[in-house]
Scaffold this motif. Structure first.
Motif, PDB file in Angstrom:
ATOM      1  N   LEU A  72       0.505   6.209  -7.376  1.00  0.00           N
ATOM      2  CA  LEU A  72      -0.679   5.504  -7.075  1.00  0.00           C
ATOM      3  C   LEU A  72      -0.612   5.044  -5.556  1.00  0.00           C
ATOM      4  CD1 LEU A  72      -1.732   3.618 -10.099  1.00  0.00           C
ATOM      5  CD2 LEU A  72      -3.040   5.151  -8.849  1.00  0.00           C
ATOM      6  N   SER A  73       0.894   4.632  -5.245  1.00  0.00           N
ATOM      7  CA  SER A  73       1.174   4.157  -3.754  1.00  0.00           C
ATOM      8  C   SER A  73       1.183   5.380  -2.970  1.00  0.00           C
ATOM      9  CB  SER A  73       2.165   3.121  -3.793  1.00  0.00           C
ATOM     10  OG  SER A  73       3.216   3.909  -4.145  1.00  0.00           O
ATOM     11  N   GLU A  90      10.843  -3.645 -12.175  1.00  0.00           N
ATOM     12  CA  GLU A  90       9.904  -2.523 -12.694  1.00  0.00           C
ATOM     13  C   GLU A  90       8.587  -3.351 -13.305  1.00  0.00           C
ATOM     14  OE1 GLU A  90      11.727   0.883 -14.666  1.00  0.00           O
ATOM     15  OE2 GLU A  90      11.751   1.698 -12.624  1.00  0.00           O
ATOM     16  N   SER A  91       7.578  -2.847 -13.439  1.00  0.00           N
ATOM     17  CA  SER A  91       6.255  -3.616 -13.950  1.00  0.00           C
ATOM     18  C   SER A  91       5.640  -4.625 -13.343  1.00  0.00           C
ATOM     19  CB  SER A  91       6.732  -4.290 -15.451  1.00  0.00           C
ATOM     20  OG  SER A  91       7.374  -3.332 -16.375  1.00  0.00           O
ATOM     21  N   GLY A  92       4.401  -4.982 -13.300  1.00  0.00           N
ATOM     22  CA  GLY A  92       4.030  -5.968 -12.590  1.00  0.00           C
ATOM     23  C   GLY A  92       3.910  -5.799 -11.236  1.00  0.00           C
ATOM     24  N   PRO A  93       3.254  -6.634 -10.315  1.00  0.00           N
ATOM     25  CA  PRO A  93       3.092  -6.259  -8.956  1.00  0.00           C
ATOM     26  C   PRO A  93       4.239  -6.043  -8.102  1.00  0.00           C
ATOM     27  CG  PRO A  93       1.778  -8.433  -9.624  1.00  0.00           C
ATOM     28  CD  PRO A  93       2.829  -7.986 -10.844  1.00  0.00           C
ATOM     29  N   GLU A  94       5.429  -6.441  -8.875  1.00  0.00           N
ATOM     30  CA  GLU A  94       7.005  -6.440  -8.298  1.00  0.00           C
ATOM     31  C   GLU A  94       7.031  -4.945  -8.306  1.00  0.00           C
ATOM     32  OE1 GLU A  94       6.042  -8.651 -10.422  1.00  0.00           O
ATOM     33  OE2 GLU A  94       6.615 -10.742  -9.383  1.00  0.00           O
ATOM     34  N   GLY A  95       6.496  -4.329  -9.462  1.00  0.00           N
ATOM     35  CA  GLY A  95       7.184  -2.710  -9.638  1.00  0.00           C
ATOM     36  C   GLY A  95       6.319  -1.893  -8.745  1.00  0.00           C
ATOM     37  N   LEU A  96       5.204  -2.226  -8.250  1.00  0.00           N
ATOM     38  CA  LEU A  96       4.558  -1.401  -7.349  1.00  0.00           C
ATOM     39  C   LEU A  96       5.104  -1.685  -6.030  1.00  0.00           C
ATOM     40  CD1 LEU A  96       1.865   0.172  -6.383  1.00  0.00           C
ATOM     41  CD2 LEU A  96       0.752  -1.969  -6.192  1.00  0.00           C
ATOM     42  N   LEU A  97       5.648  -2.664  -5.572  1.00  0.00           N
ATOM     43  CA  LEU A  97       6.091  -3.049  -4.397  1.00  0.00           C
ATOM     44  C   LEU A  97       7.362  -2.379  -3.882  1.00  0.00           C
ATOM     45  CD1 LEU A  97       5.969  -7.302  -4.085  1.00  0.00           C
ATOM     46  CD2 LEU A  97       4.617  -5.823  -2.396  1.00  0.00           C
TER      47      LEU A  97
END
Ligand code: NAD
Length: 478
Positions: free
Chosen positions: A168-169, A459-466
């Motif tokens: 997604l990113s 991983e998981s949560g917004p931290e996982g996207l960052l």
């Protein structure tokens, strides 16, 4: 009904099914029958070169990183729907491949991937990939080509928590499944292909450790996201460190279940049935060190022995089964080695400790309880990764915290108490990435990862996207 075992002639590279360059094959062995279950193509270093080149081209030239987030979301939503349609068959396949009891596979193996994709789709809809700060534009841009390496214990859950935020990113991915679960890795590729992911954006190349390491060191890879043992993670980290390649590590654990003196033991036992023995003991966060107050030690040991004596051990496809076979002969050998070490070092087997007489074939181990365990013993310090728990006595809450933290690992843990506030206070003193109170489940909105030798990154949560984003500042004239 027997599960459908898929057949694949090729690896999934650059949007096509490509026969492995060296013609190598992985023969997957059923942990239940000890007979061949299926055959999957195995990637060699030459295949890794092709996969990285495809991912590189898709990132550097392809439309994917330059598509709008909404366009990428549309692809991931199709993946999610196709996955949900096939989930029941995939759960059966994973059960056949690695022995996960079917009673929990629905949630643990195939329910979580759907939740993960739903979560990241929603998160990315409202995520600010660009913001104005002062006279600058601060951008979050995809990190590039990601190598994703996972073990066999929860293969799709572990892959999707990497793939959903990475894709997604705007990253492109080379995904390496474990040999034990190569076939389900290729099923995942099939689903992404059907969902219309552009060529090269996701490449799936099952292989062993050697080609995995080649992939980690590949100069075309920008980031490695690795889940597996601490030993392999240390190797991955050192290769990435020397190349200044980004990496994240989700590694082993030796989590403590701190049973406080006010806990209701029968309900704790109901919780530990899952929290300690989930997936036949093959989950990184399983609470395998049981810390019991000294004055209730005998009561806890007896209750644990009673509890494991009622656990149904058998064919993992049977919905009544709670403990299935271990994934491989190698894994059972490892668990048996630790049971022998436990006895040599003076701990006592209070329940189990052997192979169940009801299961003449299959890599089974009885659910096992060790008592008279000192926290310095090998069975209290090393990750066993099987249905084996060690019960350690403590004097008071401070002592319990000291023992819980006396570990090179820092992954999970649990506090069991009649007083949730007291449990939360104690949880704040435990040096691990996650702590659950009275067996509460982890959830995708909250970050997941390890302190100390249990890993790096979240991983998981917004931290996982960052983790899949680099930041870029563009200084604009006023
Ligand atoms: P492992 O480290 O042997 O293998 C994991 C994956 O890494 C496999 O795909 C393997 O082929 C690959 N690999 C192994 N050595 C490699 C190397 N040098 N370079 C590149 N790739 C390599 O682990 P395992 O025994 O298959 O899995 C169990 C371990 O995984 C346990 O330690 C468990 O705690 C850990 N685990 C951690 C988490 C977490 O989120 N922290 C989740 C699941 C499992």
């Amino acid at each position: 009904m027997a599960p459908v075992i898929p057949e694949f002639e090729g690896l999934y590279i650059g949007g096509r099914w490509v026969p492995p360059a060296g013609g190598d094959r992985i023969v997957q062995i059923s942990p239940l029958t000890e007979q061949p279950l299926g055959v999957a193509p195995a990637a060699s270093n030459a295949d890794m070169d092709l996969a990285v080149a495809a991912a590189r081209k898709a990132f550097d030239e392809g439309p994917w990183p330059r598509m709008s987030v909404e366009e990428r979301i549309a692809v991931l939503k199709r993946v999610r729907d196709l996955y949900a349609e096939r989930a029941a068959g995939i759960a059966e396949l994973i059960t056949a491949e690695m022995g996960c009891p079917s009673s929990i596979a629905g949630l643990l193996q195939v329910g979580y991937p759907v939740q993960v994709i739903d979560y990241y789709v929603e998160l990315c809809r409202s995520w600010e990939f660009e913001e104005k700060r002062g006279h600058s534009i601060v951008r979050q841009v995809p990190v590039g080509v990601v190598a994703a390496i996972v073990p066999w214990n929860t293969p799709h859950s572990t892959f999707t928590v990497k793939l959903a935020p990475a894709l997604l990113s705007g990253c492109t991915v080379v995904a390496k499944p474990s040999p034990e679960t190569a076939l389900d890795g290729l099923v995942l590729a099939e689903i992404f292909a059907e969902a219309g992911v552009p060529e090269g954006v996701l490449n799936v190349v099952p292989a062993g450790a050697e080609s995995g390491e080649y992939l980690v060191g590949h100069p075309g890879v920008d980031m490695v996201t690795f889940t597996g043992s601490t030993a392999a993670g240390s190797r991955v980290g050192s290769i990435c460190g020397s190349a200044i390649r980004r990496f994240s590590l989700e590694l082993g654990g030796k989590s403590a279940a701190v049973i406080l003196d006010d806990a209701d033991i029968p309900s704790v036992m109901q919780g530990l049935r899952f929290a300690s023995f989930l997936n036949s003991g093959q989950v990184c966060t399983n609470q395998t060190r049981i810390l019991a107050p000294k004055h209730r030690y005998t009561e806890v040991v007896e209750a644990l022995c009673e509890m494991v004596s009622t656990m149904t051990v058998g064919d993992p496809a049977d919905p009544a089964t709670e403990v299935g076979p271990l994934v491989s002969q190698r894994q059972r050998d490892r668990v048996e080695r630790y049971i022998a070490i436990g006895e040599q070092e003076g701990a006592k087997i209070a329940a189990g400790g052997g192979r169940p007489s009801s299961q003449p074939t299959g890599w089974f181990i009885e659910p096992t309880v060790f008592c008279d365990v000192d926290n310095s013993m090998t069975i209290a310090q090393d990750e066993i990764f099987g249905p084996v728990v060690a019960v350690v006595a403590y004097d008071d809450d401070d002592h319990a915290v000291e023992i819980a933290n006396d570990s090179r690992y820092g992954l999970g843990g649990g506090v069991w108490t009649a007083d949730v506030e007291r449990g939360i206070d104690l949880a704040r003193r435990i040096r691990t990435g996650q702590v659950s109170i009275n067996g509460a489940d982890n959830e995708v909105v909250a970050p997941f990862g390890g302190f100390k030798q249990s890993g790096l990154g979240r991983e998981s949560g917004p931290e996982g996207l960052l983790g899949y984003l680099e930041t870029q500042s563009v200084f604009c004239p006023d």
